[in-house]
Design a protein around this motif. Structure first.
Motif, PDB file in Angstrom:
ATOM      1  N   LEU A 211      37.385  16.259  61.537  1.00  0.00           N
ATOM      2  CA  LEU A 211      36.585  17.477  61.450  1.00  0.00           C
ATOM      3  C   LEU A 211      35.111  17.141  61.641  1.00  0.00           C
ATOM      4  O   LEU A 211      34.685  16.006  61.415  1.00  0.00           O
TER       5      LEU A 211
ATOM      6  N   GLY B  66      30.899  19.254  61.663  1.00  0.00           N
ATOM      7  CA  GLY B  66      30.136  20.480  61.485  1.00  0.00           C
ATOM      8  C   GLY B  66      28.704  20.182  61.116  1.00  0.00           C
ATOM      9  O   GLY B  66      28.353  19.041  60.805  1.00  0.00           O
TER      10      GLY B  66
ATOM     11  N   VAL C 250      30.953  23.146  55.466  1.00  0.00           N
ATOM     12  CA  VAL C 250      32.019  23.712  56.278  1.00  0.00           C
ATOM     13  C   VAL C 250      32.204  22.833  57.509  1.00  0.00           C
ATOM     14  O   VAL C 250      31.263  22.601  58.272  1.00  0.00           O
TER      15      VAL C 250
ATOM     16  N   THR D 163      34.999  21.853  60.861  1.00  0.00           N
ATOM     17  CA  THR D 163      36.093  22.389  61.669  1.00  0.00           C
ATOM     18  C   THR D 163      36.636  21.317  62.606  1.00  0.00           C
ATOM     19  O   THR D 163      35.965  20.331  62.904  1.00  0.00           O
TER      20      THR D 163
ATOM     21  N   ASP E  26      43.663  25.203  65.166  1.00  0.00           N
ATOM     22  CA  ASP E  26      42.294  25.051  64.678  1.00  0.00           C
ATOM     23  C   ASP E  26      42.299  25.017  63.159  1.00  0.00           C
ATOM     24  O   ASP E  26      43.044  25.770  62.510  1.00  0.00           O
TER      25      ASP E  26
ATOM     26  N   ARG F 134      39.782  24.886  59.639  1.00  0.00           N
ATOM     27  CA  ARG F 134      38.448  25.079  59.065  1.00  0.00           C
ATOM     28  C   ARG F 134      38.527  24.821  57.564  1.00  0.00           C
ATOM     29  O   ARG F 134      39.382  25.377  56.875  1.00  0.00           O
TER      30      ARG F 134
ATOM     31  N   GLU G   3      36.173  24.537  53.962  1.00  0.00           N
ATOM     32  CA  GLU G   3      34.920  24.714  53.232  1.00  0.00           C
ATOM     33  C   GLU G   3      35.043  24.047  51.874  1.00  0.00           C
ATOM     34  O   GLU G   3      35.991  24.295  51.134  1.00  0.00           O
TER      35      GLU G   3
ATOM     36  N   TRP H 294      40.912  26.086  52.727  1.00  0.00           N
ATOM     37  CA  TRP H 294      41.479  25.702  54.020  1.00  0.00           C
ATOM     38  C   TRP H 294      42.007  26.913  54.772  1.00  0.00           C
ATOM     39  O   TRP H 294      42.779  27.708  54.232  1.00  0.00           O
TER      40      TRP H 294
ATOM     41  N   GLY I 289      40.966  30.540  67.239  1.00  0.00           N
ATOM     42  CA  GLY I 289      39.907  30.969  66.329  1.00  0.00           C
ATOM     43  C   GLY I 289      39.672  32.462  66.311  1.00  0.00           C
ATOM     44  O   GLY I 289      38.762  32.933  65.621  1.00  0.00           O
TER      45      GLY I 289
ATOM     46  N   TRP J 255      42.201  33.990  61.601  1.00  0.00           N
ATOM     47  CA  TRP J 255      42.369  32.852  60.701  1.00  0.00           C
ATOM     48  C   TRP J 255      43.273  33.246  59.545  1.00  0.00           C
ATOM     49  O   TRP J 255      43.275  34.403  59.113  1.00  0.00           O
TER      50      TRP J 255
END
Length: 357
Positions: A294, A296, A306, A308, A320, A322, A324, A337, A344, A347
């Motif tokens: 990942l 970012g 965050v 990705t 994809d 993502r 946080e 998650w 994208g 989600w």
């Protein structure tokens, strides 16, 4: 590809939860039929299959970098002077190769290397004590490995630079490593060319103290400091827990996480900040060969990150991902998650993994 967000959590925990039964594949096949997603003894089928003598990351492509494992003194090609030392170990039940480099001035660098059976490629995250970091990927040959990575020259210069590293073994006691650079797609030129000589123990070099990443005047290097410490990990709706220890190395330039549970599950993650692009990079590998990368932008909140990335599945589908990380209070951080199978556009509802000190 169908995603079931209700039981997908932090990637390490996701592997423990038996992700093959929940939309994410293991490179070694699905969870055996008959396993359940409920119950303390049944909710961790992936972890339950991992034993101390597990051989999942042994054989074939997983062994392609073994010629580099060992202790080494390095010299520039054509010279006899010490160019540095390296200690290369195979970790995480054989699923990772970890590097510990020291140059003659005591400056250090480390890398995490792993083969991803889903893509058929090797990946490396390199971090150095001077504050730099690079991501590489590539393939192996006969007792050789070639990895490369492309990045912008800087935040203000969009010129693309490609760095390529080639390792070649000569017998069992000598390995060559050549670094090359290409600018804007042009020809490669050699940046360095060294030869490793296998030794029982590397030449002792006093470590240097470098204050680049630890300096309070560079706050983006500290953007992920809120996760440092010892944690208990628990996914929503799951009673069993895992342990995580997150610490720094390379004078704060590397954040290193080690995850374990009582069933034999193990995982490692490296992360760090690249100042020329203001990007954080994160690489995770577990002892079943599962891998995720990942990246970012580094935030300045000191309480939120965050990142990705993408995960290639056995079917060839690309998911994809993502994640946080967010501070809840002084002793709690949540990992949220989310997954997307349509590039994208939409989600999944975030699934929470709670980190508690």
């Amino acid at each position: 590809m169908r995603l079931r967000s209700s039981v997908i959590g932090q990637f390490a925990i996701c592997m423990l939860l038996g992700c093959a039964a929940r939309g994410l594949s293991s490179p070694h096949g699905a969870v055996p039929a008959g396993t359940s997603s409920r119950g303390a003894t049944e909710v961790f089928p992936m972890a339950r299959l991992v034993r101390p003598d597990d051989e999942r990351c042994r054989g074939g492509a997983y062994d392609a970098f073994d010629f580099w494992v060992g202790s080494w003194d390095a010299a520039a090609v054509g010279t006899t002077g010490l160019a540095g030392t390296n200690v290369i170990t195979r970790e995480t039940d054989g699923c990772t190769i970890e590097e510990h480099w020291t140059d003659p001035r005591g400056n250090r660098g480390r890398s995490l290397n792993a083969y991803d059976a889903m893509t058929g490629r090797w990946y490396q995250l390199w971090m150095e004590q001077s504050g730099g970091g690079l991501q590489f990927d590539g393939t192996s040959g006969r007792r050789s490995m070639q990895l490369s990575g492309t990045h912008r020259a800087s935040r203000t210069d969009s010129t693309l630079l490609t760095e390529r590293v080639t390792w070649t073994a000569s017998g069992t006691s000598v390995v060559g490593q050549r670094g090359e650079l290409s600018t804007a797609g042009g020809p490669f030129s050699t940046v360095y060319d060294i030869t490793y000589h296998r030794v029982a123990a590397p030449t002792a070099i006093s470590p240097a103290a470098v204050a680049v990443c630890s300096s309070p005047d560079r706050p983006r290097y500290h953007a992920f400091d809120f996760v440092l410490g010892s944690w208990t990990l628990r996914a929503a709706g799951v009673t069993q827990r895992a342990r995580s220890v997150i610490s720094t190395d390379l004078d704060g330039c590397l954040i290193e996480e080690r995850i374990a549970d009582d069933s034999g599950y193990r995982a490692v993650a490296y992360s760090g900040f690249r100042p020329t692009t203001f990007v954080w990079n994160w690489m995770f590998v577990d002892n079943r060969g599962m891998q995720l990368r990942l990246s970012g932008p580094a935030t300045l909140t000191g309480s939120n990150m965050v990142l990705t990335g993408q995960r290639t599945e056995r079917s060839g589908a690309v998911v994809d991902v993502r994640v946080e990380w967010a501070v809840v209070d002084a002793t709690t951080v949540e990992q949220r998650w989310s997954f997307s199978s349509d590039g994208g556009t939409t989600w999944s509802t975030p699934t929470v993994v709670t980190m508690t000190k």
